[in-house]
Design a protein around this motif. Sequence first.
Motif, mmCIF file in Angstrom:
data_model
loop_
_atom_site.group_PDB
_atom_site.id
_atom_site.type_symbol
_atom_site.label_atom_id
_atom_site.label_comp_id
_atom_site.label_asym_id
_atom_site.label_seq_id
_atom_site.Cartn_x
_atom_site.Cartn_y
_atom_site.Cartn_z
ATOM 1 N N ASP A 14 0.851 -1.188 0.000
ATOM 2 C CA ASP A 14 0.000 0.000 0.000
ATOM 3 C C ASP A 14 0.890 1.242 0.000
ATOM 4 N N ARG A 17 -0.418 4.678 1.435
ATOM 5 C CA ARG A 17 -0.987 4.781 2.781
ATOM 6 C C ARG A 17 -0.517 6.034 3.504
ATOM 7 N N GLU A 25 2.943 2.169 5.963
ATOM 8 C CA GLU A 25 2.547 0.768 6.106
ATOM 9 C C GLU A 25 3.534 0.031 7.007
#
Length: 221
Positions: A14, A17, A25
């Motif tokens: 991700d 994020r 992450e």
Amino acid sequence: MPDPVDIEEFARLDAERYARRGYPEAVYCEGKTPAQVAAIAATGGGAGVTLFTRAGDEHASAVLRERPDAFHDPDAGLLAHPPEPPEPSGGLVVVVAAGTSDLRVAKEAMHTARYLGRETELVVDVGVAGLHRVLAHLPLLRRARVVVVAAGMDGALPSVVAGLIAAPVVALPTSVGYGAAFGGLAPLLSMLNACAPGVAVVNIDNGYGAGHLAAQIAAAA
């Protein structure tokens, strides 16, 4: 040399994020193979610091092969890259370990909050069997924006601390205790039934979750 691992076969990182939530992450290593963890480490992660939690010896070795300069605390089962935490902002996070046996989980919480940009302090071995020990740290506890309390056995310490300070308490049950502690279930239930208000409870042994929540509570306004 082992065959290279195709990360797309087991992970979708991700990378956005940090932009979406303001926090990077984290990689939960338990249940992953060292090769999988190494492949994730090789990507370099996204913006901010990448944390590797619940890392056993083989996981740690795999990360360090890819990122030799990574921070590693084997007592906490945690690695971080880049190794230097960001400049602290926001309020102080104090992490309290009721006993030495709770220290692994407490240190995971402390490092998590630290690498998410908070000043942290660690207080160890101040369980309810000797209340004078925690009372000796009241000046520090009362300076905190939030206090994380890791405890197993009867799980009483978060309620005690919450009754002594104005800041919120993140209660962190650990799987420490004899048979009737049921692997941390007894302290978890004690914390959910805390008499003092202002206590939030995370899952058993979830030092990462406790540290993350504390970092968010203590973030600069």
